[in-house]
Design a protein around this motif. Structure first.
Motif, short mmCIF file in Angstrom:
data_model
loop_
_atom_site.label_atom_id
_atom_site.label_comp_id
_atom_site.label_asym_id
_atom_site.label_seq_id
_atom_site.Cartn_x
_atom_site.Cartn_y
_atom_site.Cartn_z
N ARG A 1 -22.18 -4.19 -1.06
CA ARG A 1 -22.07 -3.65 -2.41
C ARG A 1 -20.67 -3.03 -2.54
NH1 ARG A 1 -25.08 -4.97 -6.41
NH2 ARG A 1 -24.68 -2.92 -7.37
N PRO A 2 -20.00 -3.28 -3.68
CA PRO A 2 -18.65 -2.72 -3.85
C PRO A 2 -18.72 -1.24 -4.24
CG PRO A 2 -19.25 -4.02 -5.79
CD PRO A 2 -20.39 -4.15 -4.81
N LEU A 3 -18.22 -0.38 -3.36
CA LEU A 3 -18.15 1.05 -3.66
C LEU A 3 -16.94 1.36 -4.52
CD1 LEU A 3 -19.20 3.96 -3.14
CD2 LEU A 3 -17.74 4.00 -1.10
N TRP A 4 -15.84 0.65 -4.25
CA TRP A 4 -14.61 0.93 -4.99
C TRP A 4 -13.79 -0.34 -5.02
CZ3 TRP A 4 -14.44 6.07 -6.57
CH2 TRP A 4 -13.34 6.45 -7.32
N ILE A 5 -13.24 -0.67 -6.19
CA ILE A 5 -12.39 -1.85 -6.36
C ILE A 5 -11.04 -1.38 -6.91
CG2 ILE A 5 -12.06 -4.05 -7.58
CD1 ILE A 5 -15.15 -4.14 -7.88
N GLU A 6 -9.98 -1.67 -6.21
CA GLU A 6 -8.65 -1.31 -6.69
C GLU A 6 -7.66 -2.38 -6.26
OE1 GLU A 6 -7.25 2.37 -4.57
OE2 GLU A 6 -9.24 2.20 -3.65
N THR A 7 -6.55 -2.44 -6.96
CA THR A 7 -5.56 -3.48 -6.69
C THR A 7 -4.16 -2.88 -6.61
OG1 THR A 7 -5.22 -4.00 -9.04
CG2 THR A 7 -6.96 -5.20 -7.89
N ALA A 8 -3.33 -3.51 -5.80
CA ALA A 8 -1.95 -3.05 -5.62
C ALA A 8 -1.18 -3.13 -6.93
CB ALA A 8 -1.26 -3.88 -4.54
N SER A 9 -0.36 -2.12 -7.17
CA SER A 9 0.49 -2.09 -8.35
C SER A 9 1.75 -2.91 -8.10
CB SER A 9 0.86 -0.66 -8.71
OG SER A 9 1.72 -0.12 -7.70
N LEU A 10 2.46 -3.21 -9.17
CA LEU A 10 3.73 -3.91 -9.03
C LEU A 10 4.72 -3.08 -8.21
CD1 LEU A 10 5.37 -6.42 -9.75
CD2 LEU A 10 6.07 -5.28 -11.87
N ASP A 11 4.70 -1.77 -8.39
CA ASP A 11 5.58 -0.90 -7.62
C ASP A 11 5.27 -1.00 -6.13
OD1 ASP A 11 7.57 1.42 -7.54
OD2 ASP A 11 5.83 2.30 -6.52
N ILE B 1 1.97 -12.52 -10.17
CA ILE B 1 0.94 -13.57 -10.21
C ILE B 1 -0.06 -13.38 -9.07
CG2 ILE B 1 0.50 -16.05 -10.20
CD1 ILE B 1 3.45 -16.39 -11.11
N LEU B 2 0.48 -13.18 -7.85
CA LEU B 2 -0.38 -12.90 -6.70
C LEU B 2 -0.70 -11.42 -6.66
CD1 LEU B 2 -1.72 -13.94 -4.07
CD2 LEU B 2 0.41 -13.34 -2.90
N GLY B 3 -1.97 -11.10 -6.68
CA GLY B 3 -2.40 -9.71 -6.54
C GLY B 3 -2.92 -9.43 -5.15
N PHE B 4 -3.21 -8.16 -4.90
CA PHE B 4 -3.80 -7.78 -3.61
C PHE B 4 -4.86 -6.71 -3.89
CE2 PHE B 4 -4.17 -6.05 0.64
CZ PHE B 4 -4.04 -7.19 1.44
N ALA B 5 -6.08 -6.99 -3.46
CA ALA B 5 -7.20 -6.10 -3.73
C ALA B 5 -7.55 -5.28 -2.50
CB ALA B 5 -8.42 -6.91 -4.16
N TYR B 6 -7.93 -4.03 -2.72
CA TYR B 6 -8.50 -3.19 -1.69
C TYR B 6 -9.95 -2.90 -2.11
CZ TYR B 6 -3.70 -2.54 -0.16
OH TYR B 6 -2.43 -2.77 0.29
N LEU B 7 -10.87 -3.54 -1.40
CA LEU B 7 -12.30 -3.40 -1.70
C LEU B 7 -12.93 -2.49 -0.65
CD1 LEU B 7 -13.27 -7.12 -2.45
CD2 LEU B 7 -12.26 -5.42 -4.01
N THR B 8 -13.44 -1.35 -1.10
CA THR B 8 -14.23 -0.49 -0.22
C THR B 8 -15.68 -0.91 -0.38
OG1 THR B 8 -12.65 1.32 -0.51
CG2 THR B 8 -14.81 1.87 0.40
N LEU C 1 0.84 -1.19 0.00
CA LEU C 1 0.00 0.00 0.00
C LEU C 1 0.88 1.24 0.00
CD1 LEU C 1 -2.82 1.31 0.33
CD2 LEU C 1 -2.55 1.05 2.80
N SER C 2 0.75 2.05 -1.03
CA SER C 2 1.52 3.27 -1.14
C SER C 2 0.88 4.38 -0.33
CB SER C 2 1.62 3.70 -2.61
OG SER C 2 0.33 4.07 -3.09
N PRO C 3 1.65 5.40 0.08
CA PRO C 3 1.05 6.55 0.76
C PRO C 3 -0.04 7.23 -0.07
CG PRO C 3 3.43 6.57 1.06
CD PRO C 3 3.13 5.48 0.06
N ALA C 4 0.13 7.28 -1.39
CA ALA C 4 -0.87 7.94 -2.23
C ALA C 4 -2.19 7.17 -2.21
CB ALA C 4 -0.35 8.06 -3.66
N ARG C 5 -2.13 5.85 -2.33
CA ARG C 5 -3.36 5.06 -2.29
C ARG C 5 -3.98 5.14 -0.88
NH1 ARG C 5 -4.93 1.38 -5.81
NH2 ARG C 5 -2.79 0.87 -6.45
N ALA C 6 -3.14 5.07 0.14
CA ALA C 6 -3.66 5.17 1.51
C ALA C 6 -4.42 6.48 1.71
CB ALA C 6 -2.51 5.06 2.51
N ALA C 7 -3.89 7.57 1.16
CA ALA C 7 -4.55 8.87 1.31
C ALA C 7 -5.92 8.86 0.64
CB ALA C 7 -3.67 9.97 0.72
N ARG C 8 -6.02 8.21 -0.52
CA ARG C 8 -7.31 8.13 -1.21
C ARG C 8 -8.30 7.28 -0.42
NH1 ARG C 8 -3.76 7.47 -5.66
NH2 ARG C 8 -4.22 5.24 -5.82
#
Length: 262
Positions: free
Chosen positions: A195-205, A251-258, A29-36
């Motif tokens: 209900r999914p409000l927001w779906i996002e996934t961790a970047s390779l970075d 191959i392994l991803g990580f999702a942040y589901l709001t 989790l990057s600081p930018a994504r955490a802020a969002r």
């Protein structure tokens, strides 16, 4: 973030190498994504926030800072990480609004919140084998919020089906069945009452920063303590973890589901 200063230069020490000193969060989790994420969750106007499987509770503290009317509780089994969370809360003037409880998430009784965080901690809701523990966790989280409440659920998923050879390079006994794909993960959240409000996934970075940061403490300790009696075991553990990470990289991803409870 606990400090913006660069890590101190390594010095000889008999102390065990730190695992999380280079990390803001114990997830990719990057600081930018955490802020969002924090901005989105704070906009719902929570008064009570829970962080289940919180580690040192960094995301909880950032959310409390963004939602001045909220109080929060973090629950985790690791007393050392909880102590870091308490120290950070006191340093930021949040000690009167942040409580950290040592114990099992499944046993935490006074557990309802307007916002509930569960990032990388679905396994703490019971001993069901993966991926069944994901369903168990989502059902338990739904019981922690009223209709309209928010849950931030962070969970792993396969970005694509791994081959047998790729699985062999991951953790011991890795199986293609223990993760779902992203669509199935979102479907499990819906079946649990969200209900999914927001779906996002961790970047390779984000993944690379997380895994390199996790290993950096071991490597700095080894650079200063190469002749220590424990150096061989520390080096072997670092090499094994790095090989595992490079095995699932991409191959392994990580999702942040709001999620919104319905």
């Amino acid at each position: 973030m606990t400090s913006s200063a660069a890590p101190a230069a390594p010095s000889a020490s008999s102390s065990p190498p730190p695992l999380h000193a280079h990390l803001d969060f114990n997830s990719p989790l990057s600081p930018a994504r955490a802020a969002r994420l924090v901005e989105r969750l704070a906009a719902s106007g929570p008064s009570t926030v829970l962080d289940l499987g919180c580690g040192w509770g960094e995301l909880l503290l950032r959310l409390l800072a963004a939602a001045p009317g909220a109080a929060g509780t973090g629950v985790d089994m690791n007393g050392e990480l909880l102590a870091r969370g308490r120290a950070n809360a006191a340093e930021r003037g949040l000690g009167d609004r942040a409580t950290f409880v040592e114990g099992a998430v499944a046993d935490f009784a006074p557990g309802r919140g307007d916002v509930v965080l569960c990032v990388g901690s679905s396994h703490t809701f019971g001993d069901a084998a993966p991926p069944a523990h994901t369903e168990v966790a989502l059902r338990a989280l739904r019981e922690r919020v009223d209709v309209g409440g928010r849950v931030l659920f962070g969970e792993g998923f396969w970005q694509r089906p791994p081959t047998d050879g790729e699985l062999a390079a991951m953790w011991p006994d890795a199986s293609a069945d223990e993760q779902t794909d992203l669509a199935t993960l979102v479907g499990l959240a819906g079946a649990a009452g969200f209900r999914p409000l927001w779906i996002e996934t961790a970047s390779l970075d984000e993944w690379e920063h997380f895994e390199s940061g996790y290993l950096a403490g071991k490597e700095e300790w080894l650079a200063a303590n190469g002749g220590h009696p424990d150096a061989g075991s520390v080096r072997a553990a670092a090499d094994a973890h790095r090989a595992m990470w490079l095995g699932y990289r991409g191959i392994l991803g990580f999702a942040y589901l709001t999620l919104v409870a319905c």
